[in-house]
Scaffold this motif. Sequence first.
Motif, PDB file in Angstrom:
ATOM      1  N   ILE A  37       0.623  -1.251  -0.066  1.00 50.53           N
ATOM      2  CA  ILE A  37      -0.056   0.002  -0.052  1.00 50.53           C
ATOM      3  C   ILE A  37       0.873   1.229  -0.029  1.00 50.53           C
ATOM      4  N   ALA A  38       1.866   1.223   0.780  1.00 53.99           N
ATOM      5  CA  ALA A  38       2.814   2.352   1.092  1.00 53.99           C
ATOM      6  C   ALA A  38       3.492   2.585  -0.340  1.00 53.99           C
ATOM      7  N   LEU A  39       3.842   1.661  -1.002  1.00 55.97           N
ATOM      8  CA  LEU A  39       4.759   1.837  -2.342  1.00 55.97           C
ATOM      9  C   LEU A  39       3.458   2.586  -3.619  1.00 55.97           C
ATOM     10  N   LYS A  40       2.254   1.809  -3.438  1.00 58.66           N
ATOM     11  CA  LYS A  40       1.330   2.189  -4.316  1.00 58.66           C
ATOM     12  C   LYS A  40       0.826   3.682  -4.246  1.00 58.66           C
ATOM     13  N   MET A  41       0.902   4.220  -2.863  1.00 60.14           N
ATOM     14  CA  MET A  41       0.499   5.746  -2.519  1.00 60.14           C
ATOM     15  C   MET A  41       1.891   6.376  -2.853  1.00 60.14           C
ATOM     16  N   HIS A  42       3.037   6.167  -3.042  1.00 60.37           N
ATOM     17  CA  HIS A  42       4.102   6.879  -3.397  1.00 60.37           C
ATOM     18  C   HIS A  42       4.026   7.014  -4.716  1.00 60.37           C
ATOM     19  N   ASP A  43       3.797   6.159  -5.421  1.00 64.57           N
ATOM     20  CA  ASP A  43       3.868   5.964  -6.994  1.00 64.57           C
ATOM     21  C   ASP A  43       2.590   7.061  -7.612  1.00 64.57           C
ATOM     22  N   GLU A  44       1.613   7.426  -6.792  1.00 68.17           N
ATOM     23  CA  GLU A  44       0.717   8.169  -7.422  1.00 68.17           C
ATOM     24  C   GLU A  44       1.136   9.561  -8.042  1.00 68.17           C
ATOM     25  N   ASP A  45       0.555  10.060  -9.139  1.00 70.98           N
ATOM     26  CA  ASP A  45       1.394  11.277  -9.693  1.00 70.98           C
ATOM     27  C   ASP A  45       1.036  12.658  -8.878  1.00 70.98           C
ATOM     28  N   SER A  46      -0.151  12.655  -8.502  1.00 71.44           N
ATOM     29  CA  SER A  46      -0.618  14.040  -7.701  1.00 71.44           C
ATOM     30  C   SER A  46      -0.894  13.815  -6.348  1.00 71.44           C
ATOM     31  N   LEU A  47      -1.144  15.058  -5.702  1.00 73.94           N
ATOM     32  CA  LEU A  47      -1.504  15.102  -4.364  1.00 73.94           C
ATOM     33  C   LEU A  47      -3.127  14.405  -4.289  1.00 73.94           C
ATOM     34  N   ASP A  48      -3.888  14.958  -5.100  1.00 72.82           N
ATOM     35  CA  ASP A  48      -5.317  14.396  -5.235  1.00 72.82           C
ATOM     36  C   ASP A  48      -5.560  13.018  -5.265  1.00 72.82           C
ATOM     37  N   GLU A  49      -4.563  12.449  -6.135  1.00 72.63           N
ATOM     38  CA  GLU A  49      -4.539  11.153  -6.437  1.00 72.63           C
ATOM     39  C   GLU A  49      -3.992  10.143  -5.221  1.00 72.63           C
ATOM     40  N   THR A  50      -3.072  10.750  -4.532  1.00 75.14           N
ATOM     41  CA  THR A  50      -2.401  10.288  -3.360  1.00 75.14           C
ATOM     42  C   THR A  50      -3.614  10.077  -2.156  1.00 75.14           C
ATOM     43  N   ALA A  51      -4.317  11.073  -1.892  1.00 78.55           N
ATOM     44  CA  ALA A  51      -5.212  11.143  -1.083  1.00 78.55           C
ATOM     45  C   ALA A  51      -6.436  10.282  -1.353  1.00 78.55           C
ATOM     46  N   GLU A  52      -6.695  10.103  -2.687  1.00 74.69           N
ATOM     47  CA  GLU A  52      -7.795   9.355  -2.821  1.00 74.69           C
ATOM     48  C   GLU A  52      -7.473   7.963  -3.023  1.00 74.69           C
ATOM     49  N   ARG A  53      -6.294   7.387  -3.137  1.00 76.82           N
ATOM     50  CA  ARG A  53      -5.837   6.111  -2.648  1.00 76.82           C
ATOM     51  C   ARG A  53      -5.939   5.815  -1.166  1.00 76.82           C
ATOM     52  N   LEU A  54      -5.572   6.841  -0.531  1.00 82.63           N
ATOM     53  CA  LEU A  54      -5.644   6.712   0.910  1.00 82.63           C
ATOM     54  C   LEU A  54      -6.914   6.223   1.537  1.00 82.63           C
ATOM     55  N   LEU A  55      -8.133   6.923   0.892  1.00 82.48           N
ATOM     56  CA  LEU A  55      -9.521   6.708   1.196  1.00 82.48           C
ATOM     57  C   LEU A  55      -9.783   5.259   0.531  1.00 82.48           C
ATOM     58  N   GLU A  56      -9.416   4.913  -0.413  1.00 86.08           N
ATOM     59  CA  GLU A  56      -9.834   3.610  -0.836  1.00 86.08           C
ATOM     60  C   GLU A  56      -9.327   2.382  -0.007  1.00 86.08           C
ATOM     61  N   TYR A  57      -8.026   2.630   0.301  1.00 88.36           N
ATOM     62  CA  TYR A  57      -7.444   1.710   1.060  1.00 88.36           C
ATOM     63  C   TYR A  57      -8.013   1.779   2.619  1.00 88.36           C
ATOM     64  N   SER A  58      -8.601   2.850   2.988  1.00 87.10           N
ATOM     65  CA  SER A  58      -8.868   3.318   4.431  1.00 87.10           C
ATOM     66  C   SER A  58     -10.294   2.510   4.391  1.00 87.10           C
TER      67      SER A  58
END
Length: 224
Positions: A11-32
């Motif tokens: 999960i940590a690696l996938k969040m670091h791979d996101e291109d933008s701030l919003d995409e990183t936050a959206e991935r966090l919500l998805e996992y949460s």
Amino acid sequence: MAGDPDEFAEIALKMHDEDSLDETAERLLEYSLKAVSCSYAGVIFVHGGKRVETVVATHPIVEVLDQIQLDHGEGPDIDVLSDVVSIMVSDTTTESRWPDWGKRVAEVGIRSLLSVRLYTSTDTVGTLNLYDVEPNHFDVDDQAVAHILARHAAIALANARSNEQLRQAIDARKLIGQAQGILMERFDLNADQAFAVLLRYSQDYNVKLRLVAERLIATRVLPS
């Protein structure tokens, strides 16, 4: 997912791979939502230690909930940003720490909440906020999982925000350079003189230098 170190690492690696701030936050919500099953979730960012904004949310009601806290100047998210690293609310109808907030939130159908600070060793990024329509929805296991997600996410979000600010700064420099070039060619100015003209218009009209440059490039006309 809970308790699986390999999955958290992925999960940590996938969040670091996101291109933008919003995409990183959206991935966090998805996992949460997968890790801590609940009705709604959202991420609040804090800017300059003061201004807060809802960056991403799974439902429009989350922005309403965030605004309730801002309007009342109290609530778990506000306390998490400054005093503690996480707060659990079992039932908003009986919450005594923030009674006004609890009453308003209960009125819109939210009965329980889990809020966790997103922070690194040097900075507080914001908060991860999980909501449910049922009371007593969250437990200490949910809190532990949310903590792990938040720590991984905070680093990814901080890096994404720094990269975004850097991109914006580079874009601004390019725009200002183009605007200088226009003035230099039209009025036979050197680079310093052209920059001084842009800066004077920015100050006189109380408009950001980047916006002055954007207007000049788009219209070939300075503010009048």
